[in-house]
Design a protein around this motif. Structure first.
Motif, PDB file in Angstrom:
ATOM      1  N   ALA A   1       0.819  -1.207   0.000  1.00  0.00           N
ATOM      2  CA  ALA A   1       0.000   0.000   0.000  1.00  0.00           C
ATOM      3  C   ALA A   1       0.855   1.261   0.000  1.00  0.00           C
ATOM      4  CB  ALA A   1      -0.933  -0.006   1.214  1.00  0.00           C
ATOM      5  N   ILE A   2       1.852   1.314   0.886  1.00  0.00           N
ATOM      6  CA  ILE A   2       2.698   2.510   0.969  1.00  0.00           C
ATOM      7  C   ILE A   2       3.534   2.669  -0.295  1.00  0.00           C
ATOM      8  CG2 ILE A   2       4.554   3.646   2.223  1.00  0.00           C
ATOM      9  CD1 ILE A   2       2.029   3.680   3.791  1.00  0.00           C
ATOM     10  N   GLU A   3       4.115   1.580  -0.786  1.00  0.00           N
ATOM     11  CA  GLU A   3       4.919   1.669  -1.999  1.00  0.00           C
ATOM     12  C   GLU A   3       4.045   2.037  -3.196  1.00  0.00           C
ATOM     13  OE1 GLU A   3       7.053  -2.012  -2.258  1.00  0.00           O
ATOM     14  OE2 GLU A   3       8.537  -1.408  -0.745  1.00  0.00           O
ATOM     15  N   GLY A   4       2.817   1.532  -3.227  1.00  0.00           N
ATOM     16  CA  GLY A   4       1.890   1.928  -4.291  1.00  0.00           C
ATOM     17  C   GLY A   4       1.578   3.408  -4.240  1.00  0.00           C
ATOM     18  N   ALA A   5       1.406   3.943  -3.023  1.00  0.00           N
ATOM     19  CA  ALA A   5       1.151   5.378  -2.873  1.00  0.00           C
ATOM     20  C   ALA A   5       2.341   6.197  -3.350  1.00  0.00           C
ATOM     21  CB  ALA A   5       0.837   5.698  -1.413  1.00  0.00           C
TER      22      ALA A   5
ATOM     23  N   PRO B   1      -2.439  -0.377 -18.603  1.00  0.00           N
ATOM     24  CA  PRO B   1      -1.320  -1.253 -18.239  1.00  0.00           C
ATOM     25  C   PRO B   1      -0.125  -1.044 -19.170  1.00  0.00           C
ATOM     26  CG  PRO B   1      -3.379  -2.477 -18.193  1.00  0.00           C
ATOM     27  CD  PRO B   1      -3.699  -1.129 -18.789  1.00  0.00           C
ATOM     28  N   GLY B   2       1.062  -1.048 -18.586  1.00  0.00           N
ATOM     29  CA  GLY B   2       2.272  -0.769 -19.346  1.00  0.00           C
ATOM     30  C   GLY B   2       2.743   0.657 -19.175  1.00  0.00           C
ATOM     31  N   THR B   3       1.887   1.500 -18.604  1.00  0.00           N
ATOM     32  CA  THR B   3       2.273   2.881 -18.294  1.00  0.00           C
ATOM     33  C   THR B   3       2.351   3.050 -16.785  1.00  0.00           C
ATOM     34  OG1 THR B   3       0.005   3.731 -18.200  1.00  0.00           O
ATOM     35  CG2 THR B   3       1.066   3.665 -20.369  1.00  0.00           C
ATOM     36  N   SER B   4       3.003   4.126 -16.367  1.00  0.00           N
ATOM     37  CA  SER B   4       3.167   4.355 -14.929  1.00  0.00           C
ATOM     38  C   SER B   4       1.836   4.601 -14.240  1.00  0.00           C
ATOM     39  CB  SER B   4       4.105   5.542 -14.696  1.00  0.00           C
ATOM     40  OG  SER B   4       3.546   6.730 -15.244  1.00  0.00           O
ATOM     41  N   GLY B   5       0.840   5.087 -14.976  1.00  0.00           N
ATOM     42  CA  GLY B   5      -0.460   5.347 -14.380  1.00  0.00           C
ATOM     43  C   GLY B   5      -1.144   4.108 -13.847  1.00  0.00           C
ATOM     44  N   PHE B   6      -0.748   2.956 -14.339  1.00  0.00           N
ATOM     45  CA  PHE B   6      -1.365   1.700 -13.910  1.00  0.00           C
ATOM     46  C   PHE B   6      -0.716   1.148 -12.642  1.00  0.00           C
ATOM     47  CE2 PHE B   6      -1.251  -2.989 -14.045  1.00  0.00           C
ATOM     48  CZ  PHE B   6      -2.616  -3.262 -13.986  1.00  0.00           C
ATOM     49  N   VAL B   7       0.594   1.294 -12.532  1.00  0.00           N
ATOM     50  CA  VAL B   7       1.349   0.571 -11.507  1.00  0.00           C
ATOM     51  C   VAL B   7       0.916   0.953 -10.092  1.00  0.00           C
ATOM     52  CG1 VAL B   7       3.641   0.084 -10.601  1.00  0.00           C
ATOM     53  CG2 VAL B   7       3.313   0.361 -13.063  1.00  0.00           C
ATOM     54  N   GLY B   8       0.969   2.248  -9.776  1.00  0.00           N
ATOM     55  CA  GLY B   8       0.653   2.678  -8.426  1.00  0.00           C
ATOM     56  C   GLY B   8      -0.786   2.389  -8.042  1.00  0.00           C
ATOM     57  N   GLU B   9      -1.709   2.679  -8.947  1.00  0.00           N
ATOM     58  CA  GLU B   9      -3.122   2.443  -8.660  1.00  0.00           C
ATOM     59  C   GLU B   9      -3.401   0.951  -8.471  1.00  0.00           C
ATOM     60  OE1 GLU B   9      -5.469   4.294 -11.653  1.00  0.00           O
ATOM     61  OE2 GLU B   9      -4.873   6.339 -11.090  1.00  0.00           O
ATOM     62  N   PHE B  10      -2.792   0.138  -9.289  1.00  0.00           N
ATOM     63  CA  PHE B  10      -2.994  -1.311  -9.172  1.00  0.00           C
ATOM     64  C   PHE B  10      -2.490  -1.821  -7.823  1.00  0.00           C
ATOM     65  CE2 PHE B  10      -1.550  -5.721  -9.941  1.00  0.00           C
ATOM     66  CZ  PHE B  10      -2.772  -6.286 -10.300  1.00  0.00           C
ATOM     67  N   MET B  11      -1.319  -1.330  -7.398  1.00  0.00           N
ATOM     68  CA  MET B  11      -0.756  -1.761  -6.118  1.00  0.00           C
ATOM     69  C   MET B  11      -1.665  -1.361  -4.957  1.00  0.00           C
ATOM     70  SD  MET B  11       3.277  -0.889  -6.810  1.00  0.00           S
ATOM     71  CE  MET B  11       3.869  -1.396  -5.185  1.00  0.00           C
TER      72      MET B  11
ATOM     73  N   TYR C   1     -13.483  -1.063  -0.232  1.00  0.00           N
ATOM     74  CA  TYR C   1     -12.461  -0.044  -0.471  1.00  0.00           C
ATOM     75  C   TYR C   1     -11.824  -0.260  -1.849  1.00  0.00           C
ATOM     76  CZ  TYR C   1     -12.648   0.829   4.587  1.00  0.00           C
ATOM     77  OH  TYR C   1     -13.037   1.122   5.869  1.00  0.00           O
ATOM     78  N   ALA C   2     -11.504  -1.522  -2.124  1.00  0.00           N
ATOM     79  CA  ALA C   2     -10.890  -1.844  -3.414  1.00  0.00           C
ATOM     80  C   ALA C   2     -11.863  -1.589  -4.556  1.00  0.00           C
ATOM     81  CB  ALA C   2     -10.428  -3.301  -3.415  1.00  0.00           C
ATOM     82  N   PHE C   3     -13.122  -1.946  -4.350  1.00  0.00           N
ATOM     83  CA  PHE C   3     -14.128  -1.756  -5.396  1.00  0.00           C
ATOM     84  C   PHE C   3     -14.316  -0.281  -5.727  1.00  0.00           C
ATOM     85  CE2 PHE C   3     -18.541  -0.881  -6.572  1.00  0.00           C
ATOM     86  CZ  PHE C   3     -18.681  -1.680  -7.702  1.00  0.00           C
ATOM     87  N   LEU C   4     -14.484   0.543  -4.693  1.00  0.00           N
ATOM     88  CA  LEU C   4     -14.681   1.974  -4.929  1.00  0.00           C
ATOM     89  C   LEU C   4     -13.425   2.612  -5.513  1.00  0.00           C
ATOM     90  CD1 LEU C   4     -16.660   2.909  -1.691  1.00  0.00           C
ATOM     91  CD2 LEU C   4     -17.550   2.804  -4.030  1.00  0.00           C
ATOM     92  N   GLY C   5     -12.259   2.185  -5.021  1.00  0.00           N
ATOM     93  CA  GLY C   5     -11.023   2.709  -5.579  1.00  0.00           C
ATOM     94  C   GLY C   5     -10.855   2.361  -7.039  1.00  0.00           C
ATOM     95  N   ALA C   6     -11.265   1.157  -7.399  1.00  0.00           N
ATOM     96  CA  ALA C   6     -11.098   0.707  -8.784  1.00  0.00           C
ATOM     97  C   ALA C   6     -12.006   1.450  -9.759  1.00  0.00           C
ATOM     98  CB  ALA C   6     -11.364  -0.796  -8.882  1.00  0.00           C
TER      99      ALA C   6
END
Length: 507
Positions: free
Chosen positions: A340-344, A402-412, A424-429
């Motif tokens: 979570a922290i690394e994703g943020a 996917p494949g761009t930086s915009g995907f990585v943090g949000e996915f994590m 939380y995951a559903f609303l975030g997604a």
């Protein structure tokens, strides 16, 4: 780790002193010389920051490149600098972005050229100071100081309502900062030290922690900005010149997230745990509600500004979801908290690249047609195909491709949220849907279809300077999206150390 030479001081003071040199050069002589000097200073600062990365030991969570000297001895206030895996990537993001802002304003700024570039260079040094300061008063000086050049940038080179935007920006940020200063002074009298690291070990009761946490929340939530104290940001973005919007979105918003990691979690861990529901609620409202607000915007800058608020909601969600992860008995390894922290953190760096690119993209169009209204465009791909290709790429990145930086943090962060609560995951997604909706709908109306009018028909594609800026950001977005490991490796030890400290402090 102590550097043999003051690398952090050089990185901090080079842009400030260079900015003063640019300012004193003035506009009476060769303005091209002013621009070249500003570029040299920004490049020199960026190169110095790269030495931080190459000399950084990612195996330890200790502060590195530490410098400490007496400043105000009476109150035990020190000139104290240092970086760890949390602050160092943000310093590099700051120096990298400033170089692009200088290049972007090369031909566009014709009025008060030296003052314009000097303001950005001085602000760069002040922002580096925020990320590097280990003395809380030293931190506060930089925190407040960086408001001044941004105030000037919006107030002089901004749009028609620039005075309103600057006053609103200043009032929002200043009020929260005063409350933070009160807490810092209180903790000094409790622990006889203004050192941030000493404050991390200060034993505070739950009432004290709660009050301090709320004061920090006022300061950092405004900077992020979190709902409902976000209303200053769209106004500031709309009225700011392109460079100001880039720095606001790419760097200044991240200072709020950094504040939560450097102050709120380690100093007030128990209050952070007790009030995590509040931050999670505010974050999810930002992700969902602000996403819908972005959908109805007619001004491209306002749309991207609201998009920034929604995407920064992922940062605060990732930071405070850790307590929910720890409280879930189904979690054994507790690895979700690190995720979570690394994703943020990755989301902060990624958003710096993408939001900066989006505002620069809008700036390119505004320089040619002097309008940001979506309805004034249409069919831009027919006259600016290279630019349109970059614009679509950055739009897809903003939507979390996917494949761009915009995907990585949000996915994590989404994966980590599953460790805490499915909803939380559903609303975030939903941001992946809403982000695609408002971003791609803007792209459709601006770039595709028949040429809308003669102004669009007369547009010229990217020049060499603009192409270099867009290509550089595209490479950064792709590299971080395809290979985030170097960034994760740098921050991993510091993140684990932070979480260990917070976990041990639980009541």
């Amino acid at each position: 780790m102590n550097a043999d030479w003051p690398l952090l001081s050089l990185t901090l003071w080079t842009p400030i002193l260079g900015g003063l040199a640019v300012l004193f050069t003035g506009d009476k002589g060769d303005t091209q010389g002013v621009r070249r000097l500003a570029l040299v200073v920004s490049l020199a600062t960026f190169i110095l920051s790269l030495f931080l990365y190459t000399g950084f030991d990612s195996s330890t969570a200790s502060m590195q490149f530490v410098e400490k000297h007496d400043w105000i001895s009476t109150f035990k206030i020190y000139y104290h600098l240092g970086v760890d895996g949390i602050s160092m990537p943000l310093i590099i993001l700051t120096t990298f972005t400033t170089v692009l802002v200088v290049i972007a304003g090369w031909e566009v700024i014709q009025k008060k050229v030296s003052q314009y570039f000097a303001a950005f260079l001085i602000m760069e040094g002040l922002m580096i100071g925020v990320f590097a300061a280990l003395d809380s008063i030293f931190f506060y000086v930089f925190w407040e100081g960086m408001l001044i050049p941004m105030f000037i940038i919006i107030g002089i080179w901004g749009g028609e309502r620039r005075v309103y935007a600057t006053i609103k920006f200043f009032i929002y940020t200043f009020i929260g900062s005063v409350l933070m200063l009160v807490s810092l002074i209180y903790m000094y009298y409790q622990g006889d030290s203004f050192s941030i690291l000493d404050m991390h070990t200060l034993k505070l009761g739950i009432t004290e922690q709660t009050l301090i946490f709320l004061s920090f929340l006022m300061a950092f939530a405004v900077k992020v900005p979190m709902w409902p104290v976000h209303t200053w940001l769209p106004d500031a973005h709309v009225e700011a010149p392109t460079g100001g919007s880039v720095i606001l979105a790419a760097i200044m918003l991240k200072i709020g997230g950094y504040g939560f990691l450097r102050f709120s979690l380690p100093i007030t861990p128990d209050a952070s745990r007790e009030l995590d529901w509040l931050i999670i609620f505010m974050s999810l409202v930002a992700v969902v509600y602000i996403g819908f607000v972005a959908l109805v915007q007619r001004d491209m800058k306002k749309l991207v500004a609201y998009s920034s608020i929604a995407h920064m909601g992922f940062v605060t969600l990732g930071i405070f979801i850790v307590f929910q992860i720890w409280s879930n008995p189904a979690n054994v390894a507790q690895s979700g908290a690190v995720l979570a922290i690394e994703g943020a953190m990755i989301q902060m760096i990624s958003h710096g690249f993408i939001s900066g690119a989006m505002f620069l993209m809008i700036g390119v169009l505004y320089d040619r047609m002097h309008t940001r209204q979506i309805n004034d465009y249409g069919g831009v791909v027919n006259t600016m195909p290279v630019f349109a290709a970059f614009a679509v790429f950055f739009a897809m990145s903003n939507a979390g491709l996917p494949g761009t930086s915009g995907f990585v943090g949000e996915f994590m962060v989404i994966i980590a949220s599953f460790h805490a609560n499915f909803w939380y995951a559903f609303l975030g997604a939903t941001t992946l849907i809403l982000g695609a909706a408002y971003t791609l709908w803007m792209v459709k109306r601006v770039f595709y279809g028949e040429v809308a009018n003669d102004n669009v028909r007369a547009l010229q594609d990217l020049n060499t300077r603009e192409f270099i800026i867009m290509a550089t950001l595209a490479v950064a977005v792709l590299v971080l999206g395809l290979w985030p490991a170097p960034l994760v490796d740098v921050m991993h030890a510091s993140v684990e150390n932070l979480l260990q400290h917070v976990a041990q402090s639980k009541l």
